[in-house]
Write a protein that holds these residues in place. Structure first.
Motif, PDB file in Angstrom:
ATOM      1  N   ARG A  67      42.435  12.052  24.668  1.00  0.00           N
ATOM      2  CA  ARG A  67      42.955  10.996  25.531  1.00  0.00           C
ATOM      3  C   ARG A  67      42.631  11.153  27.158  1.00  0.00           C
ATOM      4  NH1 ARG A  67      48.066  11.570  22.914  1.00  0.00           N
ATOM      5  NH2 ARG A  67      48.819  12.927  24.398  1.00  0.00           N
ATOM      6  N   GLU A  68      42.035  12.616  27.488  1.00  0.00           N
ATOM      7  CA  GLU A  68      41.767  13.040  28.646  1.00  0.00           C
ATOM      8  C   GLU A  68      40.415  13.206  28.795  1.00  0.00           C
ATOM      9  OE1 GLU A  68      44.289  16.275  29.318  1.00  0.00           O
ATOM     10  OE2 GLU A  68      46.207  15.175  29.453  1.00  0.00           O
ATOM     11  N   LEU A  69      39.617  12.931  27.635  1.00  0.00           N
ATOM     12  CA  LEU A  69      38.301  13.613  27.476  1.00  0.00           C
ATOM     13  C   LEU A  69      37.278  13.009  28.632  1.00  0.00           C
ATOM     14  CD1 LEU A  69      36.552  15.206  26.065  1.00  0.00           C
ATOM     15  CD2 LEU A  69      35.891  13.372  24.479  1.00  0.00           C
ATOM     16  N   SER A  70      37.309  11.799  28.783  1.00  0.00           N
ATOM     17  CA  SER A  70      36.453  11.380  29.798  1.00  0.00           C
ATOM     18  C   SER A  70      36.649  12.091  31.370  1.00  0.00           C
ATOM     19  CB  SER A  70      36.244   9.979  30.005  1.00  0.00           C
ATOM     20  OG  SER A  70      37.345   9.284  30.281  1.00  0.00           O
ATOM     21  N   ASN A  71      37.860  12.198  31.587  1.00  0.00           N
ATOM     22  CA  ASN A  71      38.355  12.675  32.947  1.00  0.00           C
ATOM     23  C   ASN A  71      37.911  14.277  33.043  1.00  0.00           C
ATOM     24  OD1 ASN A  71      39.653  10.427  33.902  1.00  0.00           O
ATOM     25  ND2 ASN A  71      41.515  10.588  33.099  1.00  0.00           N
ATOM     26  N   ARG A  72      38.025  14.832  31.959  1.00  0.00           N
ATOM     27  CA  ARG A  72      37.824  16.118  31.938  1.00  0.00           C
ATOM     28  C   ARG A  72      36.537  16.594  32.087  1.00  0.00           C
ATOM     29  NH1 ARG A  72      41.805  19.940  28.217  1.00  0.00           N
ATOM     30  NH2 ARG A  72      43.718  18.918  28.373  1.00  0.00           N
ATOM     31  N   ILE A  73      35.681  15.797  31.296  1.00  0.00           N
ATOM     32  CA  ILE A  73      34.138  15.889  31.568  1.00  0.00           C
ATOM     33  C   ILE A  73      33.761  15.377  32.891  1.00  0.00           C
ATOM     34  CG2 ILE A  73      31.896  14.689  30.897  1.00  0.00           C
ATOM     35  CD1 ILE A  73      33.025  14.474  28.095  1.00  0.00           C
ATOM     36  N   ASN A  74      34.195  14.502  33.490  1.00  0.00           N
ATOM     37  CA  ASN A  74      33.984  14.016  34.849  1.00  0.00           C
ATOM     38  C   ASN A  74      34.529  14.747  36.149  1.00  0.00           C
ATOM     39  OD1 ASN A  74      32.694  11.827  33.633  1.00  0.00           O
ATOM     40  ND2 ASN A  74      34.210  10.488  33.867  1.00  0.00           N
ATOM     41  N   ASN A  75      35.501  15.541  35.728  1.00  0.00           N
ATOM     42  CA  ASN A  75      35.930  16.477  36.447  1.00  0.00           C
ATOM     43  C   ASN A  75      35.083  17.924  36.916  1.00  0.00           C
ATOM     44  OD1 ASN A  75      38.233  15.070  37.095  1.00  0.00           O
ATOM     45  ND2 ASN A  75      39.475  16.146  35.841  1.00  0.00           N
ATOM     46  N   SER A  76      34.282  17.636  35.993  1.00  0.00           N
ATOM     47  CA  SER A  76      33.245  19.117  36.233  1.00  0.00           C
ATOM     48  C   SER A  76      32.477  18.695  37.194  1.00  0.00           C
ATOM     49  CB  SER A  76      32.203  19.175  34.943  1.00  0.00           C
ATOM     50  OG  SER A  76      31.479  18.171  34.490  1.00  0.00           O
ATOM     51  N   THR A  77      32.005  17.328  37.914  1.00  0.00           N
ATOM     52  CA  THR A  77      31.288  16.813  38.832  1.00  0.00           C
ATOM     53  C   THR A  77      29.723  17.192  38.713  1.00  0.00           C
ATOM     54  OG1 THR A  77      31.104  18.627  40.432  1.00  0.00           O
ATOM     55  CG2 THR A  77      33.074  17.377  40.445  1.00  0.00           C
ATOM     56  N   ARG A  78      29.601  17.603  37.210  1.00  0.00           N
ATOM     57  CA  ARG A  78      28.134  17.699  37.089  1.00  0.00           C
ATOM     58  C   ARG A  78      27.495  16.732  36.301  1.00  0.00           C
ATOM     59  NH1 ARG A  78      27.895  23.223  33.628  1.00  0.00           N
ATOM     60  NH2 ARG A  78      25.669  23.095  34.000  1.00  0.00           N
ATOM     61  N   MET A  79      28.198  15.856  35.658  1.00  0.00           N
ATOM     62  CA  MET A  79      27.680  14.789  34.741  1.00  0.00           C
ATOM     63  C   MET A  79      28.876  13.713  34.946  1.00  0.00           C
ATOM     64  SD  MET A  79      27.919  16.206  30.791  1.00  0.00           S
ATOM     65  CE  MET A  79      28.099  14.527  30.073  1.00  0.00           C
ATOM     66  N   PHE A  80      28.613  12.759  34.560  1.00  0.00           N
ATOM     67  CA  PHE A  80      29.709  11.442  34.258  1.00  0.00           C
ATOM     68  C   PHE A  80      29.213  10.509  33.228  1.00  0.00           C
ATOM     69  CE2 PHE A  80      31.216   7.220  35.151  1.00  0.00           C
ATOM     70  CZ  PHE A  80      32.445   7.288  35.806  1.00  0.00           C
ATOM     71  N   VAL A  81      30.456  10.264  32.449  1.00  0.00           N
ATOM     72  CA  VAL A  81      30.533   9.442  31.369  1.00  0.00           C
ATOM     73  C   VAL A  81      31.642   8.376  31.332  1.00  0.00           C
ATOM     74  CG1 VAL A  81      29.847  11.548  29.871  1.00  0.00           C
ATOM     75  CG2 VAL A  81      32.279  10.934  30.021  1.00  0.00           C
TER      76      VAL A  81
END
Length: 494
Positions: A440-454
Motif C-alpha cells: 500500500r505504501e510501496l510507491s511512496n517509499r520508493i520515491n521517498n528515497s529521492t533517487r528514483m521516481f515510480v
C-alpha cells in the motif's frame, strides 16, 4: 548576465542530473513563498525576473526530463538536438498554420518531419503521408476518433442508400437522426484513459467505449465478441487497438490478429484506430530473436486507418508533442476544415503539395513543435533511435528479472515463466510487494528515497508500481544498480 544564465540552464539540461529526482520540501516551500500574491503595479527588470526563475522556481522542478531515473509518467527526455531546436522555436516564435511558400519554410519543415517519422516507423509514404503534429496522444486520439466518426457514418449512409453526410458540416445529432442510429461506439481492450477522454470530448460518450476482451486475457481481443458488436444495426463502430498498454507496455495484437480485425472492420464498415503512443516505436527494432515478441506486437499496424503517436515519450523531444497519421487523405479535412476565413487561405505554392495544418487538425494557432522532432531525427537517424530503445528494453528486462527472483516482490502480470515474462517486456516494469502494508505504501517509499521516481497504479484491483523507462540518457548497468539498490533497501525496511 543574460548569457551566463542561459549557459547555466543549458549546462544543467545537458549533463547528468546529479541531484535528487524530486525537489526537496525546502525548495518547494521556498518556490511557493516566492510567488506574488497579486500583480505588481510596476514591472521588474529582466535581470531580476531571470534570477527569480533560476534561483527560486527552477530548484522546485522535478527531474522528469533531465534524470534517467525518473520512471513515472512516460515522459522521455529532451535530446541535445531537440533542446537546441526548441530554443530556436521559442526565439523565432513561428505560427505554423497555413502553407505559404513565399512566407516561411516552417510548413515545409513540418511536412518533411512527418515523412521522416514515417521512415522511422517503416510506414509507406505513398499510403501514410497524411498526418500532422498535435500536443500529444490525447490530441491525436481526438483526431483519430473524430476521423473515425466521420468515416463510419459516411459508410452507414452509403449502405443505406442515403446521401453522403458529414458530421463536420451538418452536426452529429442531425446525421445520427437521419440514419436512424443511436450513436457511435468504440470497441477496445484496456484503452488508455486519453482515448476514453477523446470519446467524451467528441460526444461519442465515455460509456460507449466498450470492452471486447477475452475472459482469460484483458488485453487480447475476443473476435466473436467483436463481430457481435460490429454487426449491431443501431450503432456504428470504431475499433481502437492498444499498441502498448500503459501499465505493462504489452501489445493487444499481433500481425495475425490485426489481419483478422481488419477483415471484420472492412466487412462492417468500421474504422480501425491504433493508439501507438509508445508502442509504435517497436517497429524500429531489428528482426533479432531478442526483440521478436515486441516486433510482432507492433506488426501489422500499417493495416489500421489511423495512428496516434507521442513525441514527448520515446522520441525524446520536449513537451508538448504528438503526431497523427491516417491512410485516408480527405477525411481529416472534412472534419477540421477551417471555414469562412479568407485571410487564412493558402496562396500560390511551388514544390510539393503541403497541406495547411489548420485544415487537418484541431488548432489554428500552433507552435513550431515539428522542429525539435526534425532536429532529433537527423541527429540520431534510424540506428540511433534503435540503439536508444534497445538500452531501454534491456534495462527493463534486467530489473524485471531481479524482481521475479526476489522474495519480497511479485512481477506482474503474474506468470510462472520468467522466460515468457522477459520476452514480453517492452519498456515498462509492473510489480507489487508481497507484504500488504508495504504494498500500500510501496510507491511512496520508493520515491521517498529521492533517487528514483515510480508511478503508483492498480492491477487486478490491488495497488502496484510501474517503472516506465523512456529517457535517452539510460545506461543499463548504472541505472540497474541504482534501481535494485533502492528496491532492496525498501524491502529490508518493511
Amino acid at each position: 548576465m543574460q548569457n551566463q544564465l542561459q549557459q547555466d540552464l543549458w549546462k544543467a539540461a545537458q549533463g547528468p542530473w546529479e541531484s535528487s529526482v524530486l525537489p526537496s520540501a525546502e525548495n518547494l516551500a521556498r518556490a511557493r513563498a516566492s510567488l506574488p500574491a497579486a500583480l505588481p503595479e510596476t514591472g521588474s527588470s529582466l535581470e531580476s525576473i531571470q534570477r527569480h526563475i533560476v534561483d527560486d522556481i527552477v530548484p522546485a522542478f522535478n527531474g522528469g526530463s533531465i534524470s534517467a531515473n525518473y520512471y513515472g509518467f512516460i515522459t522521455g527526455g529532451t535530446t541535445p538536438a531537440a533542446l537546441f531546436a526548441d530554443n530556436v522555436v521559442s526565439a523565432y516564435d513561428q505560427n505554423v498554420q497555413v502553407h505559404l511558400s513565399n512566407h516561411s519554410i516552417v510548413t515545409d519543415v513540418e511536412y518533411n518531419a512527418i515523412g521522416l517519422l514515417l521512415d522511422l516507423f517503416q510506414l509507406n509514404r505513398s499510403t501514410w503521408y497524411n498526418g500532422t503534429f498535435t500536443t500529444g496522444a490525447t490530441g491525436s486520439n481526438i483526431l483519430g476518433l473524430a476521423c473515425g466518426r466521420e468515416f463510419v457514418l459516411q459508410n452507414a449512409a452509403q449502405r443505406k442508400g442515403s446521401k453522403l453526410q458529414s458530421v463536420g458540416e451538418e452536426g452529429f445529432f442531425e446525421v445520427l437522426s437521419s440514419l436512424s442510429l443511436s450513436g457511435v461506439q468504440v470497441l477496445s481492450t484496456l484503452p488508455h484513459s486519453s482515448l476514453v477522454k477523446a470519446a467524451g470530448v467528441l460526444g461519442i460518450g465515455r460509456s460507449n467505449v466498450r470492452n471486447v476482451c477475452c475472459t482469460d486475457d484483458p488485453l487480447r481481443f475476443d473476435l466473436e465478441k467483436l463481430e457481435k458488436e460490429l454487426a449491431r444495426t443501431d450503432k456504428v463502430s470504431i475499433v481502437a487497438i492498444s499498441c502498448g498498454e500503459v501499465n505493462t507496455g504489452r501489445f493487444a495484437t499481433s500481425g495475425a490478429d490485426l489481419r483478422d480485425i481488419r477483415q471484420l472492420c472492412d466487412k462492417y464498415g468500421a474504422w480501425m484506430h491504433a493508439d501507438g503512443a509508445f508502442g509504435i516505436f517497436g517497429r524500429i527494432l531489428d528482426d533479432s530473436p531478442e526483440f521478436a515478441t515486441i516486433k510482432n506486437g507492433s506488426d501489422g499496424i500499417d493495416l489500421v486507418d489511423s495512428i496516434t503517436g507521442d513525441g514527448h515519450k520515446l522520441l525524446n523531444v520536449p513537451y508538448d508533442c504528438g503526431f497523427f497519421f491516417t491512410r485516408h487523405p480527405n477525411v481529416a479535412s472534412q472534419v477540421f476544415q477551417n471555414a469562412n476565413a479568407a485571410y487564412l487561405t493558402a496562396g500560390n505554392s511551388e514544390g510539393p503539395s503541403v497541406p495547411s495544418p489548420l485544415n487537418i487538425g484541431i488548432e489554428n494557432s500552433r507552435r513550431f513543435r515539428a522542429l525539435p522532432v526534425y532536429a532529433s531525427l537527423l541527429s540520431y537517424g534510424k540506428s540511433g533511435y534503435e540503439e536508444m530503445l534497445q538500452r531501454q528494453i534491456r534495462l527493463a528486462r534486467k530489473i524485471y528479472e531481479w524482481i521475479f527472483d526476489h522474495s519480497a516482490y511479485t512481477a506482474l502480470p503474474e506468470t510462472s515463466s520468467k522466460t515468457e515474462l522477459l520476452a514480453q517486456t517492452f519498456m515498462s516494469v509492473l510489480f507489487r510487494a508481497n507484504e500488504e502494508t508495504l504494498n500500500r505504501e510501496l510507491s511512496n517509499r520508493i520515491n521517498n528515497s529521492t533517487r528514483m521516481f515510480v508511478s503508483g497504479t492498480s492491477w487486478d484491483g490491488t495497488p502496484a508500481c510501474r517503472i516506465a523507462i523512456s529517457n535517452w540518457r539510460v545506461d543499463v548497468e548504472r541505472d540497474y544498480a541504482l534501481v535494485i539498490d533502492v528496491l532492496a533497501k525498501v524491502a529490508e525496511r518493511q
